[in-house]
Design a protein around this motif. Structure first.
Motif, mmCIF file in Angstrom:
data_model
loop_
_atom_site.group_PDB
_atom_site.id
_atom_site.type_symbol
_atom_site.label_atom_id
_atom_site.label_comp_id
_atom_site.label_asym_id
_atom_site.label_seq_id
_atom_site.Cartn_x
_atom_site.Cartn_y
_atom_site.Cartn_z
ATOM 1 N N LEU A 189 0.833 -1.202 0.000
ATOM 2 C CA LEU A 189 0.000 0.000 0.000
ATOM 3 C C LEU A 189 0.874 1.261 0.000
ATOM 4 C CD1 LEU A 189 -2.781 -1.098 2.540
ATOM 5 C CD2 LEU A 189 -2.874 -1.090 0.040
ATOM 6 N N ALA A 190 1.977 1.201 0.767
ATOM 7 C CA ALA A 190 2.885 2.350 0.798
ATOM 8 C C ALA A 190 3.548 2.554 -0.562
ATOM 9 C CB ALA A 190 3.943 2.137 1.883
ATOM 10 N N ALA A 191 3.922 1.452 -1.219
ATOM 11 C CA ALA A 191 4.578 1.567 -2.532
ATOM 12 C C ALA A 191 3.652 2.238 -3.540
ATOM 13 C CB ALA A 191 4.999 0.182 -3.024
ATOM 14 N N LEU A 192 2.362 1.916 -3.450
ATOM 15 C CA LEU A 192 1.399 2.546 -4.356
ATOM 16 C C LEU A 192 1.265 4.026 -4.033
ATOM 17 C CD1 LEU A 192 -1.379 -0.181 -4.521
ATOM 18 C CD2 LEU A 192 -0.030 0.676 -6.435
ATOM 19 N N ARG A 193 1.198 4.332 -2.741
ATOM 20 C CA ARG A 193 0.958 5.715 -2.316
ATOM 21 C C ARG A 193 2.168 6.599 -2.592
ATOM 22 N NH1 ARG A 193 -2.757 8.300 1.055
ATOM 23 N NH2 ARG A 193 -1.901 10.299 1.686
ATOM 24 N N TYR A 194 3.371 6.056 -2.307
ATOM 25 C CA TYR A 194 4.573 6.878 -2.447
ATOM 26 C C TYR A 194 5.315 6.595 -3.746
ATOM 27 C CZ TYR A 194 3.378 7.935 2.319
ATOM 28 O OH TYR A 194 2.690 8.329 3.436
ATOM 29 N N ASN A 195 4.655 5.852 -4.667
ATOM 30 C CA ASN A 195 5.194 5.700 -6.011
ATOM 31 C C ASN A 195 6.597 5.082 -6.011
ATOM 32 O OD1 ASN A 195 5.124 5.906 -8.763
ATOM 33 N ND2 ASN A 195 5.764 8.056 -8.816
ATOM 34 N N CYS A 196 6.756 3.980 -5.264
ATOM 35 C CA CYS A 196 8.062 3.309 -5.195
ATOM 36 C C CYS A 196 8.208 2.366 -6.386
ATOM 37 C CB CYS A 196 8.187 2.487 -3.921
ATOM 38 S SG CYS A 196 7.913 3.442 -2.435
#
Lengths: 200, 200, 200
Positions: free
Chosen positions: A186-193
């Motif tokens: 979810l963080a990767a999606l939000r912070y565009n990793c």
């Protein structure tokens, strides 16, 4: 609790298969086959590679029947596969976490080394989607320059395996790793990793 | 000596996978997955078909880690996969020879008949590249109208199997067959040997 | 009698593989590989999934040699793969029936549940063609909006399994199910029966 999440994972993966098959104008047989391979392909490949037998969906026919019911419902009620994509983000991340950690745990129980167990975890979580894309004549989505996906599964599997090697009880290590994968995704999606490689 | 050549074969096959994955704009995960399947796919399929267990890369995690290191290096130093193609010709021919003959020997040890053992040898040497091309959404290179490749593997495997059946010691038959495949492949490239079929 | 029909089924499936490979301009190696995978792919996948061993074509090298002879003949005499399609309809329907029912019977003997046994029957009859299309870089024909094909196999396998569960002798249930699949397939072609989904 774990089984409910597993079934939720199967449902989400199957829906993603049906949606892709419909985009390719497949009929009921094609949609079912692609949904089946998306939902069960990763675990099946893992079991073949580890020589675990019998396969989980061979033992539990209700899983294969569930996917058939889903496919028929999706064709009867097309709105079913036009669920807004953001509603599927959380179940998909959860499914990835659960499938991957379960795969790593099975591999470890089969006596593989740490790195190979983590790879088996990733295969379990990710290869259903790879098979879906290959059969639908696309380059696998997860191999392209997208937000972290396999990476989250790999790191979460490592977390579980290291905790386990450190003597942490499975009842703690397993949910921790599943939650880690889900949140990291979810963080990767939000912070565009994104990973290096594949830049256009 | 044999193990060094085997590792060289893995390196060359992995590099060919990374190069193809980069051409398709895949990221680190995609490059690693394709490199992995190119290097280990043939041997894995052979072991599944022969029911040999455990798989060689499941037992030796250092192989899977080696391919990961290669992939990271190739993304850090792009020159790495832009090695002139002619530098790869000899290692690739050697890798083909070694993988194929080893595959035929394993099949024979599992008790298969001569023709099937030769087929298993070819699968070991060639199917990594077939999987690479299928996943990259290409028609397998080795099936098209190119210079002899699978053919060299098939003839070399037959040579090994016939020598072995004639009572020649493995220490002589094995290197002879590997050398035969390597030289035949180099000759096919030089003298433009192609199979019938597929003419444009 | 059964073995003659099985060999006829292998021949028809191999020919469909050769024809598709030639359309893609493959050479002798490519035509043989695709013919091989079309003829043996479904049964091989079934045996891997059920952990049955050794594989039928590993035990009977004459099958693999037969497909090689067919491939060479097809390249020497191109008329061979330009057989009018309607001549192949009956053998193909028969091959589908025999492969599928045999697959369901093997699965049942391995102790799977009814629904899974029917799925294994369909996989046996249909997946050779799926692999053929994936390797030839096409969306599998059988998944598209075509006349009933997998559907006939599924219904025929269910018929066999229900008859068997009802205590009907195999000598009656088996040929009845094979005939049912064959006739249903011919009827589906004649009366233009299609599944929902995939309409253009």
């Amino acid at each position: 609790m774990l089984q409910e999440i597993e079934i939720l994972g199967i449902v989400v993966f199957a829906l993603s298969g049906i949606a892709e098959a419909q985009r390719k104008r497949m009929d009921l047989v094609g949609c079912y086959a692609v949904a089946f391979m998306t939902a069960f392909g990763g675990g099946t490949l893992r079991d073949l590679l580890l020589d675990r037998t019998p396969l989980f969906w061979v033992e539990h026919q209700e899983y294969a029947i569930l996917v058939l019911v889903l496919t028929v419902l999706a064709l009867l009620f097309p709105a079913f596969t036009r669920i807004p994509e953001r509603w599927l983000v959380l179940p998909d991340a959860l499914g990835l976490g659960l499938f991957s950690v379960a795969g790593a745990a099975y591999a470890q129980a089969a006596g593989t080394s740490l790195f190979v167990a983590a790879i088996m975890g990733v295969i379990t979580g990710v290869f259903g989607g790879v098979i879906r894309d290959v059969v639908c004549n696309e380059i696998p989505y997860v191999f392209r320059n997208t937000h972290w996906y396999a990476t989250c599964a790999f790191l979460g599997c490592l977390l579980y395996l290291v905790l386990d090697a450190a003597g942490v009880a499975a009842a703690i290590a397993l949910p921790l790793a599943v939650a880690g994968i889900t949140l990291l995704r979810l963080a990767a999606l939000r912070y565009n990793c994104r990973l290096p490689g594949g830049e256009v």
